[in-house]
Scaffold this active site. Structure first.
Site, PDB file in Angstrom:
ATOM      1  N   CYS A 254     -21.103  -3.561 -15.894  1.00 37.37           N
ATOM      2  CA  CYS A 254     -21.931  -3.125 -17.011  1.00 37.37           C
ATOM      3  C   CYS A 254     -22.478  -1.739 -16.699  1.00 37.37           C
ATOM      4  O   CYS A 254     -22.673  -1.381 -15.545  1.00 37.37           O
ATOM      5  CB  CYS A 254     -23.051  -4.126 -17.295  1.00 37.37           C
ATOM      6  N   SER A 315     -23.292  -5.060 -11.766  1.00 34.20           N
ATOM      7  CA  SER A 315     -24.023  -3.921 -12.329  1.00 34.20           C
ATOM      8  C   SER A 315     -23.463  -2.629 -11.775  1.00 34.20           C
ATOM      9  O   SER A 315     -23.034  -2.571 -10.620  1.00 34.20           O
ATOM     10  CB  SER A 315     -25.508  -4.016 -11.978  1.00 34.20           C
ATOM     11  N   ASP A 316     -23.489  -1.594 -12.591  1.00 36.65           N
ATOM     12  CA  ASP A 316     -23.230  -0.274 -12.053  1.00 36.65           C
ATOM     13  C   ASP A 316     -24.379   0.034 -11.075  1.00 36.65           C
ATOM     14  O   ASP A 316     -25.442  -0.588 -11.126  1.00 36.65           O
ATOM     15  CB  ASP A 316     -23.171   0.767 -13.172  1.00 36.65           C
ATOM     16  N   TRP A 317     -24.121   0.985 -10.193  1.00 37.93           N
ATOM     17  CA  TRP A 317     -25.102   1.318  -9.162  1.00 37.93           C
ATOM     18  C   TRP A 317     -26.384   1.855  -9.812  1.00 37.93           C
ATOM     19  O   TRP A 317     -26.328   2.830 -10.561  1.00 37.93           O
ATOM     20  CB  TRP A 317     -24.481   2.324  -8.189  1.00 37.93           C
ATOM     21  N   ALA A 319     -28.061   0.306 -12.102  1.00 37.42           N
ATOM     22  CA  ALA A 319     -28.098  -0.020 -13.528  1.00 37.42           C
ATOM     23  C   ALA A 319     -28.873  -1.294 -13.808  1.00 37.42           C
ATOM     24  O   ALA A 319     -29.005  -1.701 -14.954  1.00 37.42           O
ATOM     25  CB  ALA A 319     -26.681  -0.155 -14.078  1.00 37.42           C
TER      26      ALA A 319
END
Ligand SMILES: *[C@@H]1O[C@H](CO)[C@@H](O)[C@H](O)[C@H]1NC(C)=O
Ligand SMILES: *[C@@H]1O[C@H](CO)[C@@H](O)[C@H](O)[C@H]1NC(C)=O
Ligand SMILES: *[C@@H]1O[C@H](CO)[C@@H](O)[C@H](O)[C@H]1NC(C)=O
Ligand SMILES: *[C@@H]1O[C@H](CO)[C@@H](O)[C@H](O)[C@H]1NC(C)=O
Ligand SMILES: *[C@@H]1O[C@H](CO)[C@@H](O)[C@H](O)[C@H]1NC(C)=O
Ligand SMILES: *[C@@H]1O[C@H](CO)[C@@H](O)[C@H](O)[C@H]1NC(C)=O
Ligand SMILES: *[C@@H]1O[C@H](CO)[C@@H](O)[C@H](O)[C@H]1NC(C)=O
Ligand SMILES: *[C@@H]1O[C@H](CO)[C@@H](O)[C@H](O)[C@H]1NC(C)=O
Ligand SMILES: *[C@@H]1O[C@H](CO)[C@@H](O)[C@H](O)[C@H]1NC(C)=O
Ligand SMILES: *[C@@H]1O[C@H](CO)[C@@H](O)[C@H](O)[C@H]1NC(C)=O
Length: 882
Positions: A254, A315-317, A319
């Site tokens: 995401c 999760s994106d870093w 995010a």
């Protein structure tokens, strides 16, 4: 205070501005909401090929896991805590080491003895599904050899709404069908190599500016919001992800930015639960937008319910913005684990343990997270293919600290296993086949020129070396990749000049060059002597955390970098055979020079990777057949009809309304009747092609039935552990900065219970009703029923053996539909004088539209047509779809 401006777009009334007003302190309020979608659908393998066995194994191992062990699987151990860019905790008792997650979509980021593959834009330009699969497989094998469990790619977000978008080049072209096809091929390739692919960035992550507060000079409080209407969400942005899910992708990331929402059909219900820090979720209560990684409609609703995704969402870093809120909205793994880089505190880890103990997050949700992760692990065969991690992202030295941040555990950290195999040959083939010939007045292919002159810094090496700028954050020398996390170290980089010299040596050609973009007099003199002038020009783009020449990820303009226009015009003024090659992440404007009579040929060579020079020689000399454009090259930037937001519309959370709706790229040009310079799908061939005949056969597929059924029921159990079971084990050595699943005290956050607080909010013992458009990975299986088969014959009427890219477009016939949409393509190889027939399947999904009222796909009664030809605007064959 911006007024609401209703307008008619795509047949529905939507709001032009999301900004609804501001309270007395100037904090704005927003009019768009994302609907709630709870509870999270439970992953299952029931009757799903590829998943059912994986789920049996996953359920069996998760049943043996303790609470802390499950939490370990879901939570990263913190930025720079271990060798990979993302690492989960381990489960030593069950023999599971921590999972290694590594960038990038084009190779191994920060890797050594690994390859730098052509970027997404270049593989997309080949229009060759088989090649996309082979690239995925080769990259997967490299990751596997380094011990990587999850490769962070491929990319279909950004899709390329804004031609300036900083990361468009990581993706697979600006059309949902083209992108989805590329995404699925890469997923199959990577996963067949025994590594979990991660399709990203979910979703509508179309620009770099304002994706994260603090990254841009202009201050904002919250990330930009991509405001997408429901129909566009389905038909454009979610479309490629549906293809990835259908291809069995194990992980989806995401996006970092984006409080993604849809135009207010529902108010958003905020999920927040006491005790856990969910302050970001509380903010959402005020603004009613929702971050991508805690947007229940996107994760639980569209992805896990409607698209039937059985893998895990990570999760994106940086995010993740909440603990309980993200867990209940459908996030399954947090990366890199800490709240922000190096905060050493986590929304999950010990906090997730507390949330499960006190009932804020039901046990079934944690079980589901762990099961989804392990199911993907088994699905791709990680239990058989896993080797120890032998790479380190933070040092190139052989010896170093395993725990980089903590400076602990000194040992061999870079095994320097050479994983490249013969991938250089594949890279060269892709880069050549992905080079697009835009103009050719007969000067190509080259024979044996007497004197070649080469111009432009893009022809040559970066004097400081190909890897001298971190994550390629500069554009000196030839541009063979963009910048940011989506990059890899070059094991070598053959520049165009190097390869051209090798070729000139073979042919006994004289070769001169001027690679100083500002040495006008030298260019004049050198160009005057040569019979073949090869000009190399460039543009560059990348991820928002790096700024290159004032470009904050996104490009500031669509013109050339490094004085490119001047170099072309200088050379063309002196040389009647000027051949221009463009290395760029996407479209560049060519009006200043494209019609210059001395510019005899123009090539768009994308971002070719390590074999740049060899591949351009292959095309220039006619050894390889070229590709086609995966986007439109316009005559002016305004012609694209979209505006990337360089200045925030408010200082709180900028609002980017996707008012272009379905009309992305060529669809906009077609709808508005704007003539582009080179249309989507365009590219010249070295041979000539005749489109001869088309026949359409209607199949006997039955009617569509909306799906009905439920996901498996939540098996809610009481936690068997007591808080004291979850303390750090006696004598446990805590690596400094590391994120653990343990509690430091039983009174942490006032936790005095024993885990029997009962079922949490969202508990649903009967499972979740599956949406009508759902039912299997990729959505309702009947969407993929073939309704028509189209048979076209294409002849090579030229004198050379060649390759043609046959493209199929469909018009769906309603006034608010795009004029035509791409729905099929095939790269075919035909000998001179020969012909071939190409069979295309047209599925129900290909002719359906998303119906907001019924929340399902619908085939309207409007007359539909199929068009086949060589570009989006050159379509000689037409037939009705009855
Ligand atoms: C305006 O909103 C901010 C942030 O939500 C809040 O802190 C502040 O109290 C609000 N002011 C008023 C007058 O409602
Ligand atoms: C969680 O992972 C950490 C790091 O790998 C490890 O030290 C710890 O033992 C693991 N905890 C459990 C309960 O397996
Ligand atoms: C946010 O949503 C809640 C619940 O629907 C509603 O009561 C509230 O007015 C909304 N706030 C704003 C600023 O739109
Ligand atoms: C839990 O979250 C709180 C608030 O964000 C934070 O202060 C705390 O350090 C977190 N706990 C852990 C173990 O990371
Ligand atoms: C466009 O951006 C490039 C890269 O920053 C720069 O070199 C060029 O001068 C710019 N073009 C214009 C017209 O400003
Ligand atoms: C094309 O090149 C020739 C040199 O071969 C030069 O004399 C002529 O002026 C050039 N044409 C233009 C339009 O610059
Ligand atoms: C969980 O514990 C509660 C309170 O002790 C009890 O009422 C309930 O039946 C238990 N649920 C299960 C599924 O064991
Ligand atoms: C758990 O705690 C509750 C409330 O404090 C108490 O009523 C219950 O007896 C406890 N159950 C166990 C098994 O200790
Ligand atoms: C497609 O058309 C060609 C040419 O008419 C014919 O030879 C071929 O058999 C057809 N293929 C199918 C599967 O119908
Ligand atoms: C393609 O057609 C053009 C125009 O008739 C002709 O000049 C050219 O030689 C042909 N190319 C090939 C490879 O046959």
């Amino acid at each position: 205070m911006a007024p609401l401006k209703p307008t008619v777009l795509g047949g529905a009334v939507v709001l032009l501005s999301a900004l609804a007003g501001a309270n007395e302190s100037g904090v704005p309020t927003f009019s768009h909401h994302s609907p709630p979608a709870y509870p999270a659908p439970i992953g299952h393998g029931n009757g799903l090929p590829g998943w059912s066995e994986a789920y049996s194994k996953a359920q069996a191992i998760v049943a043996q896991m303790t609470l802390a062990e499950k939490v370990n699987l879901t939570t990263g151990t913190g930025w720079q805590s271990e060798g990979c860019v993302g690492n989960t905790g381990s489960i030593p008792r069950l023999g599971l080491r921590g999972l290694c997650l590594q960038d990038s979509p084009l190779g191994i980021r920060l890797g050594l003895y690994s390859s730098a593959f052509p970027a997404g834009v270049t593989i997309a330009s080949t229009w060759d599904e088989g090649l996309a699969y082979r690239r995925g497989f080769a990259m997967g094998m490299e990751h596997r050899g380094k011990g990587v469990d999850i490769q962070l790619g491929p990319v279909s977000g950004p899709l390329g709404l804004f031609p300036e978008g900083g990361r468009n080049w990581e993706g697979a072209g600006s059309d949902p069908h083209l992108s989805g096809n590329g995404l699925a091929a890469a997923v199959r390739g990577i996963q067949d190599a025994g590594v979990i692919a991660c399709a990203k960035h979910y979703i509508a992550n179309e620009q770099e500016h304002f994706r994260l507060p603090g990254e841009n000079p202009i201050e904002i409080k919250e990330s930009i919001s991509s405001n997408v209407d429901d129909r566009t969400m389905h038909e454009v942005y979610a479309w490629p992800f549906a293809d990835a899910v259908r291809a069995g992708v194990g992980a989806i990331m995401c996006s970092i930015e984006i409080l993604t929402i849809r135009y207010g059909r529902y108010p958003m219900r905020c999920k927040q639960t006491a005790i856990l820090p969910v302050h970001k979720a509380a903010d959402k209560d005020k603004i009613n937008n929702s971050y991508g990684c805690q947007n229940s409609e996107l994760l639980n609703g569209i992805l896990k319910n409607e698209l039937g995704f059985q893998g895990f969402v990570l999760s994106d870093w940086q995010a993740q913005h909440g603990g309980v809120a993200t867990a209940l909205a459908g996030l399954d793994m947090t990366m890199p684990g800490d709240q922000k880089f190096l905060t050493h505190t986590s929304y999950w880890g010990g906090n997730l343990t507390v949330a499960v103990l006190n009932g804020s997050v039901p046990t079934w949700r944690l079980d589901d997270m762990a099961t989804r992760i392990m199911a993907s692990f088994y699905k791709v065969g990680r239990d058989k293919t896993q080797v120890d991690v032998n790479l380190n992202s933070w040092t190139k030295d052989v010896y170093g600290y395993q725990n980089f941040y903590a400076k602990e555990n000194y040992r061999i950290v870079n095994g320097n296993v050479d994983v490249r195999g013969t991938h250089g040959q594949l890279i060269r083939e892709i880069a050549a086949k992905g080079t697009v010939i835009l103009k050719n007045k007969g000067s190509l292919p080259l024979g044996k020129p007497r004197q070649i002159a080469v111009f432009g810094s893009d022809a040559t090496d970066n004097p400081r070396g190909p890897n001298s700028c971190d994550d390629r954050g500069c554009s000196d020398g030839t541009v063979a990749m963009g910048w940011g996390s989506g990059t890899a170290n070059f094991p070598y980089l053959i520049s165009p000049l190097t390869a051209l010299q090798n070729r000139a040596y073979q042919d006994n050609s004289v070769i001169q060059w001027v690679v100083d973009d500002y040495a006008t007099e030298h260019m004049d003199a050198t160009a005057r002597q040569a019979d073949t002038c090869l000009v190399f020009v460039k543009a560059d783009a990348g991820e928002g955390y790096l700024t290159v020449d004032g470009n904050n990820g996104d490009r500031n303009n669509l013109t050339l970098w490094a004085n490119g226009e001047h170099v072309i015009k200088t050379v063309a003024g002196n040389c009647s055979n000027t051949i221009v090659t463009v290395h760029a992440p996407g479209p560049v404007l060519m009006e200043e020079w494209i019609d210059h009579p001395n510019v005899t040929a123009v090539l768009f060579a994308g971002l070719p990777g390590q074999e740049s020079g060899n591949s351009i020689v292959d095309v220039l000399y006619g050894h390889v057949e070229p590709g086609r454009l995966p986007f439109t090259i316009a005559k002016s930037a305004e012609d694209y009809g979209v505006k990337l937001m360089y200045k925030p519309d408010n200082s709180y959370a900028p609002q980017q309304d996707f008012t272009s709706g379905l009309m992305i790229d060529y669809r906009h040009f077609d709808k508005q009747n704007i003539k582009p310079r080179f249309e989507f799908g365009f590219g010249l061939s070295y041979s000539n092609w005749t489109y001869k005949s088309i026949t359409v056969r209607k199949t006997s597929a039955g009617p569509y039935t909306p799906f009905s059924g439920r996901t498996p029921a939540a098996n809610s159990k009481n936690v068997t552990e007591t808080p004291s079971d979850l303390l750090f084990p006696p004598g446990f050595h805590q690596v400094p900065g590391y994120i653990y699943p343990y509690l430091s005290s039983t009174t942490q956050y006032g936790l005095t219970g024993n885990g029997t607080n009962g079922p949490a909010e969202g508990y649903n013992p009967t499972g979740t009703p599956i949406r009508p458009a759902g039912g299997a990975p990729g959505g309702n299986p009947q969407l993929y029923d073939v309704l028509w088969q189209v048979n076209v014959t294409v002849a090579n009427s030229g004198s050379r053996n060649g390759e043609e890219i046959v493209q199929l477009y469909v018009s769906q016939g309603e006034q608010d539909d795009p004029v035509r949409v791409l729905r099929g393509f095939r790269r075919v190889s035909v000998d001179a004088g020969g012909w071939t027939s190409v069979i295309f399947d047209i599925t129900r999904r290909d002719v359906a539209r998303w119906d907001v009222a019924s929340q399902d796909w619908l085939v309207t009664a409007a007359k539909k047509k199929v068009y086949v030809g060589r570009s989006s605007r050159d379509l000689p064959l037409v037939a009705d779809l009855d």
